[in-house]
Design an enzyme around this catalytic site. Structure first.
Site, mmCIF file in Angstrom:
data_model
loop_
_atom_site.group_PDB
_atom_site.id
_atom_site.type_symbol
_atom_site.label_atom_id
_atom_site.label_comp_id
_atom_site.label_asym_id
_atom_site.label_seq_id
_atom_site.Cartn_x
_atom_site.Cartn_y
_atom_site.Cartn_z
ATOM 1 N N ASP A 349 22.766 19.253 -27.093
ATOM 2 C CA ASP A 349 22.302 19.022 -28.455
ATOM 3 C C ASP A 349 23.299 18.257 -29.313
ATOM 4 O O ASP A 349 22.925 17.700 -30.343
ATOM 5 C CB ASP A 349 21.956 20.358 -29.128
ATOM 6 C CG ASP A 349 20.685 20.968 -28.571
ATOM 7 O OD1 ASP A 349 19.903 20.216 -27.970
ATOM 8 O OD2 ASP A 349 20.476 22.181 -28.722
ATOM 9 N N GLU A 352 23.833 14.453 -26.692
ATOM 10 C CA GLU A 352 22.642 13.630 -26.478
ATOM 11 C C GLU A 352 21.920 13.288 -27.774
ATOM 12 O O GLU A 352 21.280 12.237 -27.866
ATOM 13 C CB GLU A 352 21.683 14.338 -25.518
ATOM 14 C CG GLU A 352 22.227 14.381 -24.095
ATOM 15 C CD GLU A 352 21.289 15.046 -23.110
ATOM 16 O OE1 GLU A 352 21.242 14.582 -21.953
ATOM 17 O OE2 GLU A 352 20.623 16.038 -23.481
ATOM 18 N N ALA A 432 14.539 19.868 -32.941
ATOM 19 C CA ALA A 432 13.150 20.077 -32.531
ATOM 20 C C ALA A 432 12.677 21.462 -32.975
ATOM 21 O O ALA A 432 12.453 21.690 -34.162
ATOM 22 C CB ALA A 432 12.984 19.856 -31.031
ATOM 23 N N ASN A 433 12.584 22.407 -32.045
ATOM 24 C CA ASN A 433 12.074 23.732 -32.378
ATOM 25 C C ASN A 433 13.136 24.660 -32.929
ATOM 26 O O ASN A 433 12.832 25.613 -33.654
ATOM 27 C CB ASN A 433 11.454 24.378 -31.135
ATOM 28 C CG ASN A 433 12.403 24.376 -29.950
ATOM 29 O OD1 ASN A 433 12.776 23.320 -29.448
ATOM 30 N ND2 ASN A 433 12.815 25.557 -29.488
ATOM 31 N N TYR A 434 14.420 24.415 -32.624
ATOM 32 C CA TYR A 434 15.490 25.349 -32.960
ATOM 33 C C TYR A 434 16.211 24.940 -34.234
ATOM 34 O O TYR A 434 16.313 23.749 -34.550
ATOM 35 C CB TYR A 434 16.533 25.407 -31.831
ATOM 36 C CG TYR A 434 16.496 26.676 -31.020
ATOM 37 C CD1 TYR A 434 15.910 26.694 -29.765
ATOM 38 C CD2 TYR A 434 17.039 27.860 -31.496
ATOM 39 C CE1 TYR A 434 15.883 27.852 -28.999
ATOM 40 C CE2 TYR A 434 17.017 29.015 -30.739
ATOM 41 C CZ TYR A 434 16.425 29.012 -29.494
ATOM 42 O OH TYR A 434 16.393 30.156 -28.749
ATOM 43 N N GLU A 435 16.731 25.939 -34.934
ATOM 44 C CA GLU A 435 17.675 25.706 -36.023
ATOM 45 C C GLU A 435 19.024 26.306 -35.659
ATOM 46 O O GLU A 435 19.095 27.445 -35.150
ATOM 47 C CB GLU A 435 17.194 26.343 -37.334
ATOM 48 C CG GLU A 435 16.445 25.428 -38.260
ATOM 49 C CD GLU A 435 15.028 25.137 -37.790
ATOM 50 O OE1 GLU A 435 14.460 24.125 -38.222
ATOM 51 O OE2 GLU A 435 14.477 25.919 -36.983
ATOM 52 N N TYR A 436 20.080 25.537 -35.926
ATOM 53 C CA TYR A 436 21.449 26.019 -35.768
ATOM 54 C C TYR A 436 22.117 25.966 -37.136
ATOM 55 O O TYR A 436 22.123 24.923 -37.798
ATOM 56 C CB TYR A 436 22.224 25.154 -34.774
ATOM 57 C CG TYR A 436 21.673 25.200 -33.375
ATOM 58 C CD1 TYR A 436 21.933 26.277 -32.533
ATOM 59 C CD2 TYR A 436 20.873 24.166 -32.881
ATOM 60 C CE1 TYR A 436 21.429 26.327 -31.253
ATOM 61 C CE2 TYR A 436 20.363 24.208 -31.594
ATOM 62 C CZ TYR A 436 20.642 25.295 -30.778
ATOM 63 O OH TYR A 436 20.133 25.343 -29.513
ATOM 64 N N ASP A 494 42.051 21.177 -32.298
ATOM 65 C CA ASP A 494 43.204 20.283 -32.188
ATOM 66 C C ASP A 494 44.298 20.883 -33.077
ATOM 67 O O ASP A 494 44.330 20.647 -34.289
ATOM 68 C CB ASP A 494 42.813 18.880 -32.655
ATOM 69 C CG ASP A 494 43.915 17.855 -32.409
ATOM 70 O OD1 ASP A 494 45.043 18.258 -32.065
ATOM 71 O OD2 ASP A 494 43.659 16.651 -32.588
ATOM 72 N N HIS A 658 20.084 34.026 -23.766
ATOM 73 C CA HIS A 658 18.895 34.368 -24.550
ATOM 74 C C HIS A 658 17.750 34.737 -23.614
ATOM 75 O O HIS A 658 17.134 33.874 -22.988
ATOM 76 C CB HIS A 658 18.502 33.198 -25.448
ATOM 77 C CG HIS A 658 17.509 33.563 -26.502
ATOM 78 N ND1 HIS A 658 17.106 32.718 -27.508
ATOM 79 C CD2 HIS A 658 16.830 34.724 -26.725
ATOM 80 C CE1 HIS A 658 16.233 33.314 -28.281
ATOM 81 N NE2 HIS A 658 16.042 34.535 -27.816
#
EC number: 1.4.3.-
Length: 731
Positions: A349, A352, A432-436, A494, A658
Site C-alpha cells: 500500500d 505500489e 480502496a476499501n480500507y482506512e489507515y 533514521d 486479521h
C-alpha cells in the site's frame, strides 16, 4: 519560468514547483529525445546530503561538538518518474533548481518490467475502463448487473507470470452498487478483469475457483493459474454465481431504510468539547514545529504520507538530536486464500500506491477535535500539474492522562499529580476499501509514539449457495466471505542519538543459570538483561523473541549517562502489534517480493548515493516485481562492514494477523497498533519534572449528590486520608 524558493531544505516540492518541473521535462524531452507523450507518475524532493542539512540547521553531528559550518546554499532537487505512453517505457529523471529555473540533470530509461508507482488517476480510470468493455458488460449482464451498477477497485497485479513484463497491469475486483451511496462491497461479483493501465484496455478475465461440492473440494483441479489460452470460466470448474443481493449499509440514512433493521435504543451521546481558551502550545514556522522542548520538520510525502525529520530536544538549553527522519516506508497485505487469482492479493500500500496520494482531506470537528493546524499536501497528476490535498496533515494537542503522580501514604503525607499533554500529528488514508489512520505522538517525558488504527471495510468475495468461507476466511454475512490476511508495516527509523554515529543494542531478559539453592541464586529469583551490540551488517536482520521479551536500543557509545555509566539511548518498546514475520512460505510470492516482512528488525548502514538514500525496504519501484530488487533491505544486510558506531538506519516490522469477525462488517471498528521510542539513559533524570501541575477548573462532579471522592479526597476506614485542598492537584 521564475525560480521558487522555500525556507527549509526538506520542504516538499510545492504545487507551483511541480508545474515548473514538468514543463522543464516536457521541453527537454521534446528537444533532446524521441519521447512524444508523457504520463507523469511521481514527483518528490530529492533530499540534500544529511550533513549539509544538519549544518544548515545548526544541529551537531557528534556529542560535545559544535555544528558543522553552514553551507552557503543547498541545491534544491526533484526526482520524477514518468511513462512514455507511445512506447510504454518508464523513465526516471532528476532536476535541479537554478537561477534560470528548473533544469534536467539526468534522464534514465528504466529496465523492462520496472514499473513506477500506481497513481490514483489510474485507479479511477480502471473503473471507467471495465464499464466500457463489451466482454465485461456481457458477463455482468449474465448475473443481472448493468454497466452503471458496475464498480471496480483497481489493485496491483501482485505476482503474475502469464503476461509480458512490459505491460503495466492492474486487476479489478468487481462489485455492484444497486442504489446511490449504497455499500457496494455487499455485492461482490464472481470474475476479475485484468487491464493494461497504459492503454486502458481489458486484456484478460479470471474466474476464481470455488469450493461448491459437499466435500468442500476445490472446483478447479489446482490452485495454480490456468494458461491464457484456456477458457477461464471452464478452467474454474464451476458455473456462474450471481452476487448477493442483501443490503449491508452503514450510512445512517441508508441504515434506517434497511428491511428488518431495528432502530437503535442507544441514548444520544452528550457533547464533549475540547477547548483551549489561551490558544495552542505549539508554534509553526512553515513546516517546522516547536512544542514543549521538541523541534522537528513535518512534511507531506506522496509515498510515506507523513515524514518527520530533524527531531531534536532542548535539554536544559542543549539542543540534542534524536532522529534524522521517521516515516512509514512500506506495508504489505498478503491474503490467505490459495485459489487463483486470490493469491495475487498482496498489495504494497505504500510502495505500489503511496499513502500520501490516498490521504483524506480531514474535517474539523470530525477527524480532528480541538484547536487544529492543518498542513496541505500535493502530488503530481498525469498532466504534470499538482493534485492538492487541502487538509492532509492535522496537528493538535491532547490530554493524555497522568504524566506522573505520587502519594505519600503516611499520615500528613503529600500528594502531587501532573497531567500529560501530548502533541499529535496525524493523517488518514483511504486505500480502496480500507482506512489507515496514522498518529505520531510526542510526549513531555521525551517519548515518541506511532499509533496506527485500521478501519474501513473488509475486502470481500462472494460465496456460492451453501459454500463455506472456512478455513481461509469468515462468512461475515450470507454469501459474503472476508479472507484471512495480514497487515505488515515497515517503519524507517533514521536515528541520530546525540549525533550520527549510533549502534543497536539487543537485550533479552533471561534468568540466571545458577540454580535455586546455589550460592549465587539461593532464592532462585535472579534475572537480568543479556545484551549484545549488533556489529556486522550480516547481524542486522533480527527476529523478535517474545519469551525473552527481546528489545532493541539505539545507543551512542560516545556519550555516557552521568550515573549509570551506560551509553545514552532510545529503546524501541511498548509494541502493540504482532512482530511475527510473514506467514507465507519462505519462497512464497509475497516473501520473495516483501523480504522486509520476514524479520522483525533490520539494521543497515546508511548510504547516500545519486540523490537517494536507503529508503524503501522493498525497493524504489515496487509494482510487478517478481523478486525483491537489489535496492531492498534483503540485499543491504549482505554488505560487508560494520553497523556499530556508524550512521545506521533501522526498519522495524510490526503488523496484525486479521482473522475477520462478523463484528468487522459492514464497517470495521478501529483496530489499534502502536510502538514507541523511549529515552533510556538519554536524560539525566525524568525530563518532565518541570511540567507544572495544572488544575482544570472546568472539571466537576458528575452528579450533584455524589461529591465524595472529588478533588482527591479519599475515604479510608471512615477517615479522610492524604487530603488535598479543594481546587488543587497537590498539597
Amino acid at each position: 519560468m521564475k525560480p521558487t524558493t522555500t525556507s527549509h531544505p526538506l520542504d516538499p516540492i510545492t504545487p507551483e514547483e511541480m508545474s515548473d518541473i514538468s514543463l522543464a521535462i516536457k521541453h527537454h524531452t521534446a528537444k533532446e529525445t524521441d519521447i512524444k507523450l508523457i504520463k507523469f507518475m511521481t514527483c518528490n524532493l530529492a533530499p540534500a546530503p544529511k550533513k549539509q542539512v544538519l549544518a544548515f540547521l545548526g544541529i551537531p553531528i557528534a556529542p560535545g561538538q559544535k555544528p558543522e559550518p553552514a553551507p552557503t546554499s543547498i541545491a534544491r532537487r526533484a526526482e520524477l518518474d514518468f511513462i512514455d505512453l507511445v512506447t510504454g517505457d518508464a523513465w526516471n529523471c532528476f532536476t535541479t533548481l537554478t537561477s534560470e529555473g528548473w533544469t534536467v540533470d539526468s534522464l534514465e530509461k528504466l529496465p523492462v518490467g520496472v514499473q513506477p508507482q500506481i497513481t490514483v488517476q489510474e485507479l479511477i480510470l480502471a473503473e471507467e475502463t471495465i464499464r466500457k468493455d463489451p466482454k465485461v458488460i456481457e458477463l455482468a449482464a449474465a448475473v443481472g448487473v448493468t454497466p452503471e451498477q458496475l464498480h471496480a477497485d483497481g489493485w496491483s497485479i501482485g505476482f503474475e507470470g502469464r503476461f509480458p513484463e512490459s505491460v503495466r497491469l492492474q486487476q479489478c475486483l468487481l462489485f455492484a452498487r444497486y442504489g446511490k451511496d449504497e455499500n457496494l462491497y455487499a455485492h461482490p461479483l464472481d470474475f476479475i478483469p485484468v487491464i493494461d493501465s497504459n492503454k486502458m484496455q481489458v486484456i484478460h478475465i479470471d474466474f476464481p475457483a470455488h469450493r461448491v461440492s459437499s466435500s468442500n473440494t476445490l472446483s478447479a483441479p489446482s490452485t495454480a493459474w490456468p494458461a491464457l489460452d484456456e477458457d477461464p470460466l471452464k478452467a474454474s470448474g464451476r458455473e456462474r454465481i450471481p452476487p448477493p443481493l442483501e443490503h449491508h449499509d452503514f450510512l445512517p440514512d441508508l441504515l434506517s431504510q434497511r428491511p428488518g433493521y431495528k432502530k437503535s435504543i442507544r441514548p444520544p451521546v452528550k457533547p464533549l468539547h475540547v477547548v483551549q481558551p489561551d490558544g495552542v502550545g505549539f508554534t509553526m514556522n512553515g513546516n517546522e514545529l516547536e512544542w514543549q522542548n521538541w523541534k522537528l520538520h513535518v512534511a507531506f510525502s506522496h509515498r510515506e504520507g507523513i515524514a518527520l525529520s530533524t527531531v531534536t530536544y532542548n535539554d536544559q538549553g542543549e539542543i540534542r538530536p534524536i532522529l534524522y527522519r521517521l516515516s512509514l516506508v512500506e506495508m504489505v497485505v498478503p491474503y490467505a486464500a490459495p485459489e487463483h487469482p486470490h493469491p495475487r492479493k498482496f498489495a504494497f500500500d505504500v510502495g505500489e500506491y503511496g499513502m500520501g496520494t490516498q490521504a483524506n482531506e480531514l474535517s474539523l470537528g470530525c477527524d480532528c477535535l480541538g484547536k487544529i493546524h492543518y498542513l496541505p499536501g500535493s502530488y503530481i497528476g498525469h498532466d504534470g500539474t499538482a493534485i492538492k490535498v487541502k487538509n492532509a496533515i492535522c496537528i493538535h494537542e491532547e490530554d493524555a492522562g497522568l504524566l506522573w503522580k505520587h502519594t505519600d501514604f503516611r499520615p500528613g503525607g503529600r500528594v502531587h499529580s501532573v497531567r500529560s499533554r501530548r502533541l499529535v500529528i496525524s493523517m488518514i488514508c483511504t486505500v480502496a476499501n480500507y482506512e489507515y489512520c496514522f498518529y505520531y505522538h510526542f510526549y513531555q517525558d521525551g517519548t515518541i509514539e506511532l499509533e496506527i488504527r485500521l478501519t474501513g471495510i473488509l475486502n470481500v468475495y462472494l460465496l456460492a449457495e451453501n459454500e463455506s468461507g472456512a478455513p481461509f476466511g469468515t462468512q461475515v454475512a450470507p454469501r459474503i466471505n472476508a479472507q484471512n490476511h495480514q497487515h505488515i508495516f515497515s517503519m524507517r527509523i533514521d536515528p541520530m542519538i546525540d549525533g550520527l554515529s549510533n549502534s543497536v543494542l539487543e537485550s533479552d531478559i533471561v534468568a540466571v543459570d545458577a540454580p535455586t539453592g546455589s550460592a549465587e541464586n539461593f532464592a532462585g529469583n535472579a534475572f537480568y538483561a543479556k545484551e549484545t551490540v549488533l556489529k556486522s551488517a550480516k547481524e542486522g536482520a533480527r527476529l523478535f523473541d517474545a519469551e525473552a521479551d527481546r528489545r532493541w536500543t539505539i545507543i551512542n557509545p560516545a556519550r555516557k549517562h552521568y550515573s549509570s555509566g551506560r551509553p545514552v539511548g532510545y529503546t524501541l518498546g511498548h509494541i502493540k502489534g504482532v512482530m511475527q514475520p510473514l506467514l507465507g512460505k519462505p519462497d512464497s510470492w509475497a516473501a520473495r517480493r516483501a523480504s522486509f516482512a520476514t524479520k522483525a528488525l533490520w539494521v543497515v548502514k546508511e548510504k547516500e548515493e545519486g540523490g537517494r538514500s536507503r529508503m524503501y525496504p522493498s525497493g524504489r519501484c515496487v509494482p510487478q516485481t517478481k523478486d525483491a530488487p537489489e535496492d531492498s533491505v534483503g540485499y543491504w544486510v549482505k554488505d560487508e562492514g560494520s553497523i556499530a558506531d556508524e550512521d545506521i538506519v533501522l526498519f522495524l516490522t510490526i503488523g496484525v494477523n486479521h482473522i475477520p469477525r462478523p463484528e468487522d462488517w459492514p464497517v470495521m471498528p478501529v483496530e489499534h497498533m502502536r510502538f514507541n521510542l523511549r529515552p533510556i539513559g538519554f536524560f539525566q533524570e525524568n525530563p518532565s519534572l518541570d511540567v507544572p501541575s495544572a488544575l482544570d477548573v472546568h472539571s466537576s462532579a458528575a452528579f450533584a449528590d455524589h461529591v465524595n471522592g472529588v478533588n482527591g479526597i479519599n475515604g479510608v476506614n471512615g477517615h479522610t486520608h492524604n487530603a488535598v485542598e479543594p481546587g488543587s492537584c497537590c498539597n
